[in-house]
Design a protein around this motif. Structure first.
Motif, PDB file in Angstrom:
ATOM      1  N   PRO A  43       0.814  -1.215   0.000  1.00 56.65           N
ATOM      2  CA  PRO A  43       0.000   0.000   0.000  1.00 56.65           C
ATOM      3  C   PRO A  43       0.847   1.265   0.000  1.00 56.65           C
ATOM      4  CG  PRO A  43      -0.071  -1.063   2.142  1.00 56.65           C
ATOM      5  CD  PRO A  43       0.703  -1.963   1.226  1.00 56.65           C
ATOM      6  N   ASP A  44       0.280   2.305  -0.543  1.00 53.68           N
ATOM      7  CA  ASP A  44       0.916   3.618  -0.561  1.00 53.68           C
ATOM      8  C   ASP A  44       0.941   4.154   0.873  1.00 53.68           C
ATOM      9  OD1 ASP A  44       1.751   6.206  -0.976  1.00 53.68           O
ATOM     10  OD2 ASP A  44       0.095   6.759  -2.283  1.00 53.68           O
ATOM     11  N   PRO A  45       2.082   4.583   1.395  1.00 57.71           N
ATOM     12  CA  PRO A  45       2.136   5.089   2.768  1.00 57.71           C
ATOM     13  C   PRO A  45       1.131   6.197   3.041  1.00 57.71           C
ATOM     14  CG  PRO A  45       4.344   4.897   1.866  1.00 57.71           C
ATOM     15  CD  PRO A  45       3.378   4.621   0.742  1.00 57.71           C
ATOM     16  N   GLU A  46       0.845   7.027   2.047  1.00 58.85           N
ATOM     17  CA  GLU A  46      -0.127   8.104   2.234  1.00 58.85           C
ATOM     18  C   GLU A  46      -1.520   7.540   2.488  1.00 58.85           C
ATOM     19  OE1 GLU A  46      -1.207  11.844   2.920  1.00 58.85           O
ATOM     20  OE2 GLU A  46       0.826  11.262   2.409  1.00 58.85           O
ATOM     21  N   ALA A  47      -1.856   6.451   1.818  1.00 59.93           N
ATOM     22  CA  ALA A  47      -3.173   5.833   1.997  1.00 59.93           C
ATOM     23  C   ALA A  47      -3.317   5.242   3.392  1.00 59.93           C
ATOM     24  CB  ALA A  47      -3.389   4.757   0.944  1.00 59.93           C
ATOM     25  N   LEU A  48      -2.212   4.832   4.000  1.00 61.66           N
ATOM     26  CA  LEU A  48      -2.270   4.239   5.337  1.00 61.66           C
ATOM     27  C   LEU A  48      -2.538   5.276   6.420  1.00 61.66           C
ATOM     28  CD1 LEU A  48       0.721   1.741   5.107  1.00 61.66           C
ATOM     29  CD2 LEU A  48      -1.719   1.221   4.946  1.00 61.66           C
ATOM     30  N   ARG A  49      -2.296   6.534   6.138  1.00 63.20           N
ATOM     31  CA  ARG A  49      -2.489   7.587   7.144  1.00 63.20           C
ATOM     32  C   ARG A  49      -3.956   7.938   7.347  1.00 63.20           C
ATOM     33  NH1 ARG A  49       2.329  11.753   5.582  1.00 63.20           N
ATOM     34  NH2 ARG A  49       3.784  10.101   5.165  1.00 63.20           N
ATOM     35  N   THR A  50      -4.771   7.702   6.340  1.00 60.27           N
ATOM     36  CA  THR A  50      -6.181   8.070   6.402  1.00 60.27           C
ATOM     37  C   THR A  50      -7.019   6.821   6.613  1.00 60.27           C
ATOM     38  OG1 THR A  50      -5.711   9.792   4.788  1.00 60.27           O
ATOM     39  CG2 THR A  50      -8.026   9.263   5.159  1.00 60.27           C
ATOM     40  N   PRO A  51      -7.581   6.645   7.835  1.00 60.05           N
ATOM     41  CA  PRO A  51      -8.397   5.450   8.051  1.00 60.05           C
ATOM     42  C   PRO A  51      -9.636   5.489   7.161  1.00 60.05           C
ATOM     43  CG  PRO A  51      -8.433   6.877   9.997  1.00 60.05           C
ATOM     44  CD  PRO A  51      -7.517   7.505   8.989  1.00 60.05           C
ATOM     45  N   LYS A  52      -9.988   4.339   6.624  1.00 63.20           N
ATOM     46  CA  LYS A  52     -11.146   4.261   5.743  1.00 63.20           C
ATOM     47  C   LYS A  52     -12.179   3.349   6.370  1.00 63.20           C
ATOM     48  CE  LYS A  52      -8.581   5.128   1.562  1.00 63.20           C
ATOM     49  NZ  LYS A  52      -8.170   4.681   0.273  1.00 63.20           N
ATOM     50  N   SER A  53     -13.417   3.711   6.210  1.00 63.48           N
ATOM     51  CA  SER A  53     -14.515   2.883   6.687  1.00 63.48           C
ATOM     52  C   SER A  53     -14.884   1.863   5.625  1.00 63.48           C
ATOM     53  CB  SER A  53     -15.735   3.756   6.989  1.00 63.48           C
ATOM     54  OG  SER A  53     -15.437   4.691   7.993  1.00 63.48           O
ATOM     55  N   SER A  54     -15.422   0.744   6.064  1.00 62.10           N
ATOM     56  CA  SER A  54     -15.874  -0.275   5.124  1.00 62.10           C
ATOM     57  C   SER A  54     -17.107   0.239   4.386  1.00 62.10           C
ATOM     58  CB  SER A  54     -16.217  -1.565   5.866  1.00 62.10           C
ATOM     59  OG  SER A  54     -17.368  -1.354   6.669  1.00 62.10           O
ATOM     60  N   SER A  55     -17.461  -0.441   3.298  1.00 61.40           N
ATOM     61  CA  SER A  55     -18.635  -0.030   2.528  1.00 61.40           C
ATOM     62  C   SER A  55     -19.891  -0.139   3.385  1.00 61.40           C
ATOM     63  CB  SER A  55     -18.770  -0.874   1.260  1.00 61.40           C
ATOM     64  OG  SER A  55     -18.886  -2.239   1.591  1.00 61.40           O
ATOM     65  N   TRP A  56     -19.915  -1.087   4.303  1.00 66.07           N
ATOM     66  CA  TRP A  56     -21.060  -1.253   5.196  1.00 66.07           C
ATOM     67  C   TRP A  56     -21.224  -0.010   6.075  1.00 66.07           C
ATOM     68  CZ3 TRP A  56     -21.521  -1.835  10.603  1.00 66.07           C
ATOM     69  CH2 TRP A  56     -22.783  -2.228  11.029  1.00 66.07           C
ATOM     70  N   VAL A  57     -20.125   0.447   6.653  1.00 64.64           N
ATOM     71  CA  VAL A  57     -20.177   1.639   7.501  1.00 64.64           C
ATOM     72  C   VAL A  57     -20.536   2.858   6.666  1.00 64.64           C
ATOM     73  CG1 VAL A  57     -18.796   3.196   8.941  1.00 64.64           C
ATOM     74  CG2 VAL A  57     -18.596   0.729   9.233  1.00 64.64           C
ATOM     75  N   ARG A  58     -19.960   2.982   5.476  1.00 66.82           N
ATOM     76  CA  ARG A  58     -20.294   4.123   4.624  1.00 66.82           C
ATOM     77  C   ARG A  58     -21.774   4.104   4.245  1.00 66.82           C
ATOM     78  NH1 ARG A  58     -15.409   2.651   2.376  1.00 66.82           N
ATOM     79  NH2 ARG A  58     -16.416   1.755   0.555  1.00 66.82           N
ATOM     80  N   GLY A  59     -22.333   2.914   4.047  1.00 64.88           N
ATOM     81  CA  GLY A  59     -23.743   2.806   3.710  1.00 64.88           C
ATOM     82  C   GLY A  59     -24.646   3.259   4.845  1.00 64.88           C
ATOM     83  N   LEU A  60     -24.194   3.093   6.069  1.00 66.88           N
ATOM     84  CA  LEU A  60     -24.974   3.514   7.222  1.00 66.88           C
ATOM     85  C   LEU A  60     -24.791   4.985   7.551  1.00 66.88           C
ATOM     86  CD1 LEU A  60     -24.374   0.508   9.630  1.00 66.88           C
ATOM     87  CD2 LEU A  60     -26.421   0.996   8.291  1.00 66.88           C
ATOM     88  N   SER A  61     -23.824   5.620   6.954  1.00 67.53           N
ATOM     89  CA  SER A  61     -23.495   6.993   7.334  1.00 67.53           C
ATOM     90  C   SER A  61     -24.658   7.952   7.126  1.00 67.53           C
ATOM     91  CB  SER A  61     -22.254   7.486   6.599  1.00 67.53           C
ATOM     92  OG  SER A  61     -22.505   7.544   5.215  1.00 67.53           O
TER      93      SER A  61
END
Length: 89
Positions: A43-61
Motif C-alpha cells: 500500500p501507498d504510505p499516504e493511503a495508510l495515514r487516512t483510516p477508511k470505513s468499510s462499505s457497510w459503515v459508509r452505507g450507514l453513514s
C-alpha cells in the motif's frame, strides 16, 4: 513508454533470498521481477495515514446526525470490544 528501471542493492538473509529465487523460478520469473511485483502491491504510505470505513459503515453513514463524521471500523471495533468486556466481567 515503459517505466524507467534502476538498480537497488539490498541485504537479505541467504535463506530468504533462496526462497524468493525458488518462488520466482516456480513461476518462470526472475527474483527481481518477483520482488518488483510484490513491492508494487504494497500500500501507498499516504493511503495508510487516512483510516477508511468499510462499505457497510459508509452505507450507514446517512443514518447519522448531520455534521457528524461516520465512525471508522476501528472505532466500531473498539466500542464493541468495550461492550463485550463489560458484559462478561
Amino acid at each position: 513508454m515503459p517505466a524507467m528501471q534502476t538498480k537497488l542493492t539490498i541485504r537479505l538473509d541467504k535463506r530468504l533470498v533462496d526462497k524468493v529465487k525458488r518462488w520466482a523460478a516456480s513461476r518462470h520469473r526472475s527474483a527481481s521481477e518477483a520482488v518488483e511485483r510484490f513491492s508494487a502491491q504494497s500500500p501507498d504510505p499516504e493511503a495508510l495515514r487516512t483510516p477508511k470505513s468499510s462499505s457497510w459503515v459508509r452505507g450507514l453513514s446517512g443514518l447519522l446526525d448531520e455534521g457528524q463524521p461516520a465512525p471508522t471500523d476501528e472505532k466500531l471495533r473498539d466500542e464493541y470490544i468495550d461492550y463485550l468486556e463489560g458484559k462478561y466481567r
